[in-house]
Design a protein around this motif. Structure first.
Motif, PDB file in Angstrom:
ATOM      1  N   ARG A  47       0.101  -1.334  -7.682  1.00 29.52           N
ATOM      2  CA  ARG A  47      -0.601  -1.183  -8.969  1.00 29.52           C
ATOM      3  C   ARG A  47       0.285  -1.535 -10.161  1.00 29.52           C
ATOM      4  O   ARG A  47      -0.181  -2.077 -11.153  1.00 29.52           O
ATOM      5  CB  ARG A  47      -1.105   0.257  -9.115  1.00 29.52           C
ATOM      6  CG  ARG A  47      -2.250   0.547  -8.160  1.00 29.52           C
ATOM      7  CD  ARG A  47      -2.827   1.906  -8.396  1.00 29.52           C
ATOM      8  NE  ARG A  47      -3.907   2.186  -7.470  1.00 29.52           N
ATOM      9  CZ  ARG A  47      -4.546   3.325  -7.421  1.00 29.52           C
ATOM     10  NH1 ARG A  47      -4.217   4.316  -8.232  1.00 29.52           N
ATOM     11  NH2 ARG A  47      -5.525   3.522  -6.558  1.00 29.52           N
ATOM     12  N   GLU A  72       1.939  -7.785   1.362  1.00 32.22           N
ATOM     13  CA  GLU A  72       0.714  -7.251   0.728  1.00 32.22           C
ATOM     14  C   GLU A  72       0.991  -6.683  -0.672  1.00 32.22           C
ATOM     15  O   GLU A  72       0.494  -5.627  -1.054  1.00 32.22           O
ATOM     16  CB  GLU A  72       0.079  -6.183   1.633  1.00 32.22           C
ATOM     17  CG  GLU A  72      -0.376  -6.754   2.967  1.00 32.22           C
ATOM     18  CD  GLU A  72      -0.627  -5.689   4.015  1.00 32.22           C
ATOM     19  OE1 GLU A  72      -0.693  -4.494   3.681  1.00 32.22           O
ATOM     20  OE2 GLU A  72      -0.759  -6.059   5.192  1.00 32.22           O
ATOM     21  N   ALA A  83       0.822  -1.216   0.000  1.00 30.68           N
ATOM     22  CA  ALA A  83       0.000   0.000   0.000  1.00 30.68           C
ATOM     23  C   ALA A  83       0.855   1.265   0.000  1.00 30.68           C
ATOM     24  O   ALA A  83       0.393   2.334  -0.394  1.00 30.68           O
ATOM     25  CB  ALA A  83      -0.933   0.002   1.210  1.00 30.68           C
ATOM     26  N   TYR A 138       2.155 -12.029  -2.419  1.00 34.36           N
ATOM     27  CA  TYR A 138       1.028 -11.568  -3.245  1.00 34.36           C
ATOM     28  C   TYR A 138      -0.186 -12.394  -2.825  1.00 34.36           C
ATOM     29  O   TYR A 138      -0.469 -13.449  -3.378  1.00 34.36           O
ATOM     30  CB  TYR A 138       1.386 -11.789  -4.718  1.00 34.36           C
ATOM     31  CG  TYR A 138       0.507 -11.105  -5.725  1.00 34.36           C
ATOM     32  CD1 TYR A 138       0.710  -9.782  -6.089  1.00 34.36           C
ATOM     33  CD2 TYR A 138      -0.537 -11.803  -6.356  1.00 34.36           C
ATOM     34  CE1 TYR A 138      -0.089  -9.154  -7.051  1.00 34.36           C
ATOM     35  CE2 TYR A 138      -1.335 -11.194  -7.307  1.00 34.36           C
ATOM     36  CZ  TYR A 138      -1.105  -9.868  -7.648  1.00 34.36           C
ATOM     37  OH  TYR A 138      -1.903  -9.252  -8.598  1.00 34.36           O
ATOM     38  N   GLN A 168      -0.085  -7.538  -3.403  1.00 33.09           N
ATOM     39  CA  GLN A 168      -1.266  -7.473  -4.290  1.00 33.09           C
ATOM     40  C   GLN A 168      -1.818  -6.049  -4.392  1.00 33.09           C
ATOM     41  O   GLN A 168      -2.620  -5.745  -5.279  1.00 33.09           O
ATOM     42  CB  GLN A 168      -2.359  -8.437  -3.800  1.00 33.09           C
ATOM     43  CG  GLN A 168      -3.055  -8.065  -2.502  1.00 33.09           C
ATOM     44  CD  GLN A 168      -2.302  -8.496  -1.253  1.00 33.09           C
ATOM     45  OE1 GLN A 168      -1.168  -8.966  -1.329  1.00 33.09           O
ATOM     46  NE2 GLN A 168      -2.939  -8.346  -0.103  1.00 33.09           N
ATOM     47  N   LEU A 169      -1.368  -5.154  -3.497  1.00 32.68           N
ATOM     48  CA  LEU A 169      -1.833  -3.760  -3.519  1.00 32.68           C
ATOM     49  C   LEU A 169      -0.959  -2.856  -4.404  1.00 32.68           C
ATOM     50  O   LEU A 169      -1.258  -1.674  -4.564  1.00 32.68           O
ATOM     51  CB  LEU A 169      -1.869  -3.193  -2.086  1.00 32.68           C
ATOM     52  CG  LEU A 169      -2.799  -3.937  -1.105  1.00 32.68           C
ATOM     53  CD1 LEU A 169      -2.652  -3.382   0.298  1.00 32.68           C
ATOM     54  CD2 LEU A 169      -4.247  -3.861  -1.569  1.00 32.68           C
TER      55      LEU A 169
END
Length: 205
Positions: free
Chosen positions: A93, A88, A61, A115, A90-91
Motif C-alpha cells: 500500500r 507481488e 501482501a 510490480y 503491487q500489493l
C-alpha cells in the motif's frame, strides 16, 4: 531528460556480465519478462554459498515499505552483494515510500521489485528516482503481429536458429502467451541434435 527505455535483452546481457544496478523495478502487464529477469538475478548476483545470509525474498501482501528499506540497508556478510527480491509488490500500500531508499541506495544491495499487472505513476518520485539510478523496466505484452520476430530473437538468445515459417506456425498456434511459448520452445530445443548448427524447422514444429 528521461532515461532511455531499457530493453529486455539489454538487461539480461548486463546481468550475465555481472553489471548489476542497485535497484530494479519491473512493472507492466506481461509477467513473463519480469520472472525471467528476476530468475537471472537470483542465479547471477550471489554464489550458492552466499545465499543463506545474503538473499532475502519478500512478498507484497506480507510486507511494507519500511520493512523493505530495513532489509535493503543491511550490509552483506562475506559477500560483495546482498540480494533483496520483492514479489507481488503491487500489493504494497505504501510502495511510494520506497523512494526514500531509492534516492540514496546502498551500492552493495541489489533490490528487485516485481510490480505485476500495473504500472507505477512515472510522474511520482519512486519511478523517476529509479529511472535515474537503476533500471525501470515496463514489461509489455507483445502484439500478435510481432510474435514471429520475437520468437526468432528469443531463440537467438538460446543459440538456436528458427525458420521464418516455423516461427509463424508457433505464433499462430500459441498466440502471445509467452509462458506457454517458452515451454514449447524448451521442448523443441530438446529434440535438436547435440552437435552442429541447431535450427528449428517447420517439420519439427
Amino acid at each position: 531528460m528521461a532515461k532511455k527505455e531499457y530493453r529486455y535483452e539489454e538487461i539480461c546481457r548486463d546481468i550475465v556480465a555481472k553489471k548489476f544496478a542497485p535497484v530494479y523495478i519491473m512493472m507492466g502487464d506481461e509477467p513473463f519478462f519480469m520472472d525471467q529477469i528476476t530468475d537471472l538475478l537470483l542465479e547471477n548476483v550471489l554464489e550458492e554459498s552466499e545465499r543463506d545470509f545474503n538473499q532475502i525474498i519478500m512478498y507484497g501482501a506480507d510486507t511494507d515499505a519500511a520493512s523493505i528499506i530495513n532489509a535493503a540497508r543491511r550490509f552483506p556478510m562475506m559477500s560483495k552483494y546482498q540480494l533483496v527480491v520483492v514479489r507481488e509488490a503491487q500489493l504494497i500500500r505504501d510502495i511510494e515510500l520506497l523512494s526514500n531508499y531509492v534516492k540514496n541506495p546502498l551500492m552493495s544491495t541489489v533490490l528487485v521489485i516485481n510490480y505485476k499487472y500495473k504500472n507505477l505513476d512515472r510522474r511520482k518520485t519512486l519511478a523517476s528516482a529509479t529511472d535515474k539510478i537503476g533500471v525501470l523496466f515496463e514489461s509489455k505484452k507483445i502484439p500478435d503481429y510481432k510474435m514471429p520476430a520475437f520468437i526468432s530473437s528469443f531463440m537467438q538468445l538460446r543459440s538456436v536458429g528458427i525458420d521464418g515459417k516455423a516461427a509463424q506456425m508457433l505464433s499462430d498456434f500459441l498466440g502471445n502467451d509467452l509462458s506457454r511459448l517458452s515451454k514449447e520452445l524448451d521442448k523443441l530445443a530438446l529434440i535438436l541434435p547435440e552437435k552442429g548448427a541447431k535450427r528449428i524447422t517447420p517439420e519439427l514444429v
